[in-house]
Write a protein that holds these residues in place. Structure first.
Motif: not given
Ligand SMILES: Cc1cc2nc3c(=O)[nH]c(=O)nc-3n(C[C@H](O)[C@H](O)[C@H](O)COP(=O)(O)OP(=O)(O)OC[C@H]3O[C@@H](n4cnc5c(N)ncnc54)[C@H](O)[C@@H]3O)c2cc1C
Length: 259
Positions: A92-101
């Motif tokens: 989990i990183r600070d990227t839009p997809f990972k934040k949503k996941l």
């Protein structure tokens, strides 16, 4: 095996669009890795995801503001023998997809297409399977190891699993359990950040390390599987092809492009 299990096992593994429910989210202590379990069947049992160990799924979270688009690929860490769920693991990183996941609530359904990919165990069990992974690249190997162990496949498997530290050894407990019950399985963990408590191998996977654990027959006829980020794949290909003389026909790779 029940009649229903037999029917489920015979569902063809052709890719389909599915909506599966999030069942569980688990953070791995001391790391930024999170595992997610999803249901394996649709809400009304109108479909059931059948797949081969080592395949992947494409998840669509509909992230509109994401420059990399709304979809990401995730290998299934679960084995087809785990009847009621599929498992994925990611950083989990600070990227839009990972934040949503990471913000999904248990019970919510997500869109995905599965199963996909050809990174699956070979059928000639007289040849060993040698798995080389670093970090999160170990995901499809959990699927294949659990499958081979549950099915008691007569295939020798040797996993070289490199990680930065002990916390980052993903699925270690499950792997150690499999190794206890599967005499064909050998796992070599290696850590590349110094840890004075660690009694096992140290550093990245090297020619010396592979030579130490593989017999000459295994070197001569095994199928080698590499999984990880693009840089790791290139390094391991060079190690196998140039340093160890393994022909490319005996090397399979799953590249986690996007890292
Ligand atoms: C066949 C296949 C299977 C895969 N299986 C898995 C899997 O099982 N598990 C898994 O985790 N991934 C897997 N991946 C990769 C996955 O699909 C994503 O591309 C990856 O997780 C990155 O997604 P993201 O949303 O975090 O990055 P994006 O938002 O797409 O980031 C784009 C780029 O930004 C950079 N970046 C952003 N944030 C950081 C940061 N904090 N540190 C360093 N660089 C950064 C990176 O260069 C990255 O390439 C697989 C890929 C493929 C092709």
């Amino acid at each position: 095996m029940t009649e229903q299990d037999k029917i489920k096992e015979n569902i063809p593994t052709t890719p389909r669009k599915l909506q599966l429910k999030l069942l569980e989210r688990k953070s791995h202590v001391g790391t930024d890795i999170v595992s997610f379990k999803f249901s394996r069947s649709g809400d009304n049992n109108n479909y059931y995801l059948n797949y081969n160990a080592g395949q992947y799924a494409v998840f669509d979270l509909g992230t509109k503001e994401d420059p990399s688009g709304p979809i990401r690929f995730f290998n299934l860490a679960s084995s087809p023998t785990e009847k009621n769920f599929i498992l994925i693991s990611t950083i989990i990183r600070d990227t839009p997809f990972k934040k949503k996941l990471d913000s999904l609530n248990v019970g919510i359904s997500v869109k995905l297409t599965a199963p996909l990919g050809k990174f699956i165990l070979h059928e000639d069990h007289s040849r060993a399977a040698v798995f080389l992974s670093e970090g999160i690249g170990v995901v499809p190997f959990r699927s294949m190891i659990k499958y081979a162990t549950d099915k008691q496949l007569p295939v020798r498997i040797i996993l070289f699993d490199a990680n930065r530290n002990q916390d980052n050894i993903l699925y270690k407990e499950e792997f150690d359990k499999c190794a206890n019950s599967n005499k064909n399985l050998k796992i070599i963990y290696t850590l590349y950040i110094h840890d004075s408590d660690w009694k096992g191998e140290r550093g990245h996977i090297t020619k010396t390390m592979v030579n130490k654990y593989l017999s000459s027959t295994e070197m001569y006829n095994s199928i080698f599987y590499i999984c990880g980020a693009p840089g790791m794949i290139n390094t391991m290909r060079k190690l196998l092809q140039v340093d160890l003389g393994i022909p490319k026909e005996r090397i399979m790779a799953e590249e986690f492009s996007g890292y």
